[in-house]
Design a protein around this motif. Structure first.
Motif, short mmCIF file in Angstrom:
data_model
loop_
_atom_site.label_atom_id
_atom_site.label_comp_id
_atom_site.label_asym_id
_atom_site.label_seq_id
_atom_site.Cartn_x
_atom_site.Cartn_y
_atom_site.Cartn_z
N MET A 186 0.83 -1.21 0.00
CA MET A 186 0.00 0.00 0.00
C MET A 186 0.87 1.27 0.00
N PHE A 187 0.72 2.05 -1.03
CA PHE A 187 1.42 3.33 -1.11
C PHE A 187 0.40 4.47 -0.92
N VAL A 188 0.83 5.51 -0.25
CA VAL A 188 -0.01 6.71 -0.17
C VAL A 188 0.63 7.79 -1.03
N VAL A 189 -0.14 8.33 -1.97
CA VAL A 189 0.38 9.36 -2.88
C VAL A 189 -0.25 10.71 -2.52
N ILE A 190 0.63 11.68 -2.30
CA ILE A 190 0.16 13.03 -1.99
C ILE A 190 0.65 13.99 -3.06
N ALA A 191 -0.26 14.69 -3.70
CA ALA A 191 0.14 15.74 -4.64
C ALA A 191 0.21 17.05 -3.87
N ALA A 192 1.34 17.72 -3.93
CA ALA A 192 1.49 18.93 -3.11
C ALA A 192 2.02 20.09 -3.93
N TYR A 193 1.36 21.21 -3.81
CA TYR A 193 1.85 22.43 -4.45
C TYR A 193 1.84 23.54 -3.41
N ASN A 194 3.03 23.99 -3.06
CA ASN A 194 3.19 25.04 -2.04
C ASN A 194 2.44 24.71 -0.75
N GLU A 195 2.79 23.57 -0.17
CA GLU A 195 2.13 23.13 1.07
C GLU A 195 3.15 22.95 2.19
N GLU A 196 4.19 23.80 2.22
CA GLU A 196 5.26 23.60 3.20
C GLU A 196 4.75 23.63 4.65
N LYS A 197 3.65 24.33 4.85
CA LYS A 197 3.15 24.47 6.23
C LYS A 197 2.47 23.20 6.72
N SER A 198 1.82 22.47 5.81
CA SER A 198 1.03 21.32 6.27
C SER A 198 1.61 19.97 5.87
N ILE A 199 2.45 19.92 4.84
CA ILE A 199 2.86 18.63 4.27
C ILE A 199 3.56 17.74 5.31
N GLY A 200 4.44 18.34 6.12
CA GLY A 200 5.18 17.57 7.11
C GLY A 200 4.24 16.90 8.10
N ARG A 201 3.28 17.66 8.57
CA ARG A 201 2.32 17.14 9.55
C ARG A 201 1.50 16.00 8.93
N VAL A 202 1.09 16.19 7.68
CA VAL A 202 0.28 15.17 7.00
C VAL A 202 1.06 13.86 6.87
N ILE A 203 2.33 13.98 6.46
CA ILE A 203 3.15 12.78 6.26
C ILE A 203 3.41 12.07 7.59
N ARG A 204 3.73 12.86 8.62
CA ARG A 204 3.95 12.25 9.93
C ARG A 204 2.67 11.55 10.42
N GLY A 205 1.54 12.16 10.16
CA GLY A 205 0.26 11.55 10.53
C GLY A 205 0.07 10.19 9.87
N LEU A 206 0.52 10.10 8.61
CA LEU A 206 0.40 8.83 7.88
C LEU A 206 1.32 7.77 8.49
N PHE A 207 2.56 8.18 8.81
CA PHE A 207 3.51 7.24 9.42
C PHE A 207 2.97 6.75 10.77
N GLU A 208 2.41 7.68 11.54
CA GLU A 208 1.86 7.31 12.85
C GLU A 208 0.73 6.29 12.72
N ASN A 209 0.07 6.32 11.59
CA ASN A 209 -1.02 5.36 11.36
C ASN A 209 -0.54 4.09 10.66
N GLY A 210 0.78 3.94 10.59
CA GLY A 210 1.32 2.68 10.10
C GLY A 210 1.55 2.60 8.60
N PHE A 211 1.45 3.71 7.91
CA PHE A 211 1.74 3.68 6.48
C PHE A 211 3.22 3.99 6.28
N THR A 212 3.92 3.07 5.65
CA THR A 212 5.37 3.23 5.55
C THR A 212 5.80 3.76 4.19
N LYS A 213 4.96 3.59 3.18
CA LYS A 213 5.33 4.04 1.84
C LYS A 213 4.51 5.26 1.47
N VAL A 214 5.10 6.41 1.66
CA VAL A 214 4.41 7.66 1.36
C VAL A 214 5.17 8.38 0.24
#
Lengths: 218, 108
Positions: free
Chosen positions: A1-29
């Motif tokens: 299972m891969f999680v794909v995030i399309a991001a355009y100028n999201e420096e404020k939120s992208i880190g939090r979103v990715i960490r949230g995914l890792f915390e929920n057990g998703f390893t391939k982001v």
């Protein structure tokens, strides 16, 4: 299972979103930095995601397709599309995955209307989204409870059957239409959307219509 | 000859010179230059002998020659815009493809 995030100028939120995914057990982001002019790619890398960079901005549809290509080339059997602005709940991916695997589905669309978790703004709930749903139904021939929800899960079969050609926001309707055309097995699952800002405006909706129309003509 | 005729003819000469310069610089091919030359010469012909269009216009049911020219110009313009839009859309897709190929190559 891969999680794909399309991001355009999201420096404020992208880190939090990715960490949230890792915390929920998703390893391939996979974060696709769509030609951002800020530090989106750096933030995504620091948070631990695989980062693919578009040299110039090509739009969300284009970025998601790049993310799909990357994920399925790297052994994904399932890809989840997830927004970069932190409006989705990572736990919903597991629910969608369960639904997909247990029912042998090819694609699952997120919907804000299947449970009561999303606090949808009044005008959106009773005005914008019903119209968008109707237009989407006319264009795609698929009756869904939500319109233009960026949350979806697709397996390799769906990936191979659906080539996203809409570079900007109209990819959403395009994916639904092609799901029907390719006779893929699909369903909807409830997702929570937290509203920190307005998503598609009515004007954005018109731009989507224009893109869909142009996609048919040219 | 009226003032508008003279002004138009000067502009046509300018347009032909411009096309020739582009041809010399290799921006357009010989065929392209011949096409524009013929186009501006025809335009000049219409400007110098506007009555010539009257005959054709009458034959196809349009009253005035000037109207025929305007109708034709509109059709050609609309068609050009259509072709240009199609071309721009195609190029956008090509740019996206290029961007994608590059980004995936960089991140094997």
């Amino acid at each position: 299972m891969f999680v794909v995030i399309a991001a355009y100028n999201e420096e404020k939120s992208i880190g939090r979103v990715i960490r949230g995914l890792f915390e929920n057990g998703f390893t391939k982001v996979v974060a696709v930095d769509d030609g951002s002019t800020d530090k989106t790619a750096d933030e995504a890398l620091r948070a631990g995601a695989m980062v693919v960079r578009h040299a110039i901005n090509r739009g969300q549809g284009a970025a998601l397709r790049t993310g799909n290509d990357y994920a399925f080339a790297h052994g994904a059997d399932l890809v989840a599309h997830f927004d970069a602005d932190g409006q989705f709940n990572p736990a919903d991916i597991r629910i969608a995955e369960k639904l997909l695997r247990e029912n042998n589905l090819d694609i699952v669309f997120g919907s804000r209307f299947l449970d009561a978790r999303s606090k949808i703004p009044f005008s959106k709930k009773y005005f914008v989204l019903p119209i968008a749903r109707l237009i989407n139904f006319c264009i795609t021939g698929v009756r869904l409870t939500d319109a233009h929800n960026g949350f979806r899960l697709m397996n390799r079969r769906a990936y191979e059957a659906i080539t996203i050609t809409q570079d900007r926001m109209a990819h959403n309707s395009e994916i639904v239409a092609k799901t029907r055309r390719a006779k893929l097995k699909y369903s909807e699952c409830p997702v929570e959307v937290r509203y920190n800002e307005y998503g598609q405006s009515a004007l954005g909706g018109l731009a989507i219509l224009k893109d869909l129309l142009f996609g048919k003509i040219f | 000859m009226t003032l508008i005729q003279i002004l138009l003819l000067i502009f046509f000469v300018f347009a032909v010179v411009k096309a020739f310069v582009q041809f010399r610089a290799g921006d357009i091919r010989l065929l392209g230059f011949v096409y524009w030359l013929a186009f501006w010469v025809a335009a000049a012909g219409i400007v110098v002998w506007p009555d010539a269009t009257f005959v054709i216009a009458n034959k196809i049911g349009i009253g005035r020659g000037a109207d025929l020219v305007v109708y034709l110009a509109l059709v050609v313009l609309f068609f050009s815009v259509f072709r240009l839009t199609a071309k721009v859309e195609k190029q956008k897709h090509e740019i996206t493809e290029l961007t994608r190929t590059l980004s995936l190559k960089e991140n094997k």
